[in-house]
Write a protein that holds these residues in place. Sequence first.
Motif, short mmCIF file in Angstrom:
data_model
loop_
_atom_site.label_atom_id
_atom_site.label_comp_id
_atom_site.label_asym_id
_atom_site.label_seq_id
_atom_site.Cartn_x
_atom_site.Cartn_y
_atom_site.Cartn_z
N UNK B 150 0.82 -1.21 0.00
CA UNK B 150 0.00 0.00 0.00
C UNK B 150 0.86 1.26 0.00
N UNK B 204 -7.84 4.10 -2.06
CA UNK B 204 -6.42 4.39 -1.94
C UNK B 204 -5.90 5.21 -3.13
N UNK B 207 -6.98 8.84 -1.20
CA UNK B 207 -6.41 9.27 0.07
C UNK B 207 -5.08 10.02 -0.01
N UNK B 218 -7.63 11.23 5.39
CA UNK B 218 -7.83 9.86 4.89
C UNK B 218 -8.94 9.10 5.59
N UNK B 225 -12.67 -0.58 -3.05
CA UNK B 225 -11.36 -1.09 -2.63
C UNK B 225 -11.13 -2.50 -3.14
N UNK B 228 -6.56 -6.48 0.67
CA UNK B 228 -5.15 -6.42 1.02
C UNK B 228 -4.84 -7.56 1.98
N UNK B 229 -3.55 -7.93 2.03
CA UNK B 229 -3.14 -9.00 2.94
C UNK B 229 -1.96 -8.52 3.77
N UNK B 230 -2.06 -8.75 5.08
CA UNK B 230 -0.96 -8.40 5.98
C UNK B 230 0.05 -9.53 5.98
N UNK B 232 4.34 -10.41 7.37
CA UNK B 232 5.66 -10.02 7.83
C UNK B 232 6.64 -10.50 6.76
N UNK B 235 11.08 -9.52 8.27
CA UNK B 235 10.94 -8.88 9.57
C UNK B 235 10.21 -7.56 9.55
N UNK B 237 6.50 -5.53 8.75
CA UNK B 237 5.08 -5.72 8.45
C UNK B 237 4.69 -4.95 7.18
N UNK B 238 4.00 -5.62 6.28
CA UNK B 238 3.58 -4.99 5.03
C UNK B 238 2.14 -5.35 4.71
N UNK B 239 1.47 -4.45 3.99
CA UNK B 239 0.15 -4.74 3.45
C UNK B 239 0.28 -4.84 1.93
N UNK B 246 -12.77 -5.93 -3.19
CA UNK B 246 -13.24 -6.00 -1.81
C UNK B 246 -14.63 -5.39 -1.67
N UNK B 247 -14.80 -4.19 -2.23
CA UNK B 247 -16.06 -3.47 -2.05
C UNK B 247 -16.23 -2.46 -3.17
#
Lengths: 343, 343
Positions: B150, B204, B207, B218, B225, B228-230, B232, B235, B237-239, B246-247
Amino acid sequence: MSSNPLSSGVSRRALLSALAILSVLPETLLPAGAQTAAGDPLPSWNEGVAKQSIVNFVAAVTREGSPDFVPVPQRVATFDNDGTLWCEHPMYVQLAFALDRVKGMAPLHPEWKDKQPFKAVLDGDMKTLAESGERGLGELMMVTHAGMTNNEFEKIVSDWLATARHPRFKRPYTELVYQPMLELLAYLRASGFKIFIVSGGGIEFMRPWTERIYGVPPEQVVGSSIKTRFEMRDGRPELFRLPEINFIDDKAGKPVGINEFIGRRPIAAFGNSDGDLEMLQWTTMSGGVRLGLIVHHTDGEREYTYDRNTEFGKLDKALDAAAVNKWTVVSMKDDWKRIFAFQ
Amino acid sequence: MSSNPLSSGVSRRALLSALAILSVLPETLLPAGAQTAAGDPLPSWNEGVAKQSIVNFVAAVTREGSPDFVPVPQRVATFDNDGTLWCEHPMYVQLAFALDRVKGMAPLHPEWKDKQPFKAVLDGDMKTLAESGERGLGELMMVTHAGMTNNEFEKIVSDWLATARHPRFKRPYTELVYQPMLELLAYLRASGFKIFIVSGGGIEFMRPWTERIYGVPPEQVVGSSIKTRFEMRDGRPELFRLPEINFIDDKAGKPVGINEFIGRRPIAAFGNSDGDLEMLQWTTMSGGVRLGLIVHHTDGEREYTYDRNTEFGKLDKALDAAAVNKWTVVSMKDDWKRIFAFQ
């Protein structure tokens, strides 16, 4: 919600419903320090590492000219709800709501007397209910949370909260909010933070009361949801709640929900279980001064004691991660002078 | 987005790209009235029914003691974006972004030279592109909007907006916002309203610039949208943005999005097409003094003229509903002294 919210909660409930004695620590026995200090924003917090980490963080990000300064619009803080802002034992409040609602709806559903998981609820047989697993509980949630307009559901929730009582504390659930956390919300708000609730609980189960209880308006509540459908009916626009999951705001879903609803990365996050691990990672592992905080349920006398060895509200991986990432771990027993305002 | 955003937009684009003359109405020819009145909050609006309906509404809901008074927290106003706050012709800005991005990504995708709908984009063959329909456009959107984090996407959008120019007006898209609507946003904000954008466009995609251009942060942007997937990764954290819807925040999705993201029913809503019909119904048909407003594109000289006879940005059912429900219809030609700040 955690995957199996009843598994240990049920046996614990049986145990706890027998407990009638509230252990109240008299105010006069509390250490005087912060409590009496003029202008202490966190009077229900004992002096110590946890409180100091909060105060230091707020000072760092709000001091203009400091290298750690964060402008007001970026001061976003996210709070888990169940077990972080209010009591989640012996079961999630939303589950207690669902069980009561099954009982209330039962006269219209005579077939439930012989149909699981409804029979278990009506019989008060929590063991069988727990054994119905995710599927049974899911069915329970859908039947009790869908099939009406959003306005109707809001009224159902509000009416229930007005009369329901916690089995141990014999008080409305909305009084079982943690006084030190209310002070923390107010302190952050006064320091220019915008507070969001980011909970695995149902978004429309929380919104009817979060503004009154926490000062958090509906548009700052992120949670799990079912789908809704817009329809003109008899010339009136309505939103109908459908028995279909829309979004689960738990674990790896929390950063996803934060990104979708808020669109900013928080600089402080507050949780109490492994369901909050990813939110804490997302918040704190981004460079800059950040605050990650875990409420550790260590006070069986004034509230409950649980962490690694429970399925429900489990705090295990996140507790390990706290040590590695230098998140603040709050011991409810040691760090909080009082837990509930009525104590 | 509307179902077939290119179908008439393409031919119009060919037509309009030939237009070089901007018709600017000299300020000195404008009626003096509101323009020069001290303290007029809407100086770019001509006096008339439309302007008066806005002023009357704001006066009614903000006057303490009035039966129509609405407390500040409930003063929620929702604005469509494309065609309501900024220019959507000759094509949605987000589609122009997608087309440019296909061109930019093409060197890494030699197979696109022979593969539709990419070939059509690279050949500048808008007719074939339009014929690829929802499926082709959907593929285009996914390829250009997914497959990165993102944070990366935010930078891609910001970089593109900094250099892209509107084909007719030869200016950055962010200058093609309607000056009278900017004044309306400021007026409502000064009157205690909380402004939300509720757009069919990508959440996105908006925003990165809505705060700078509209003053809308935002967390007050609702839109379509992808999932998205979270994760690691190394080491960190990413989306990650996934090629999966999604919507869709359009038509009957708008009240659904409003309810999910805001959790309050607006008391004023602003749109320009049939995509806004349900949002206007949801907002205004709830009892109490409400404002529904439609921006009608009636000014081919200073902007564009379109309503019923277009697929793209079509205003047909909502125009009929406006008459029935007494929504304010703003004629851009008659009600606005200027359309863009640079005119």
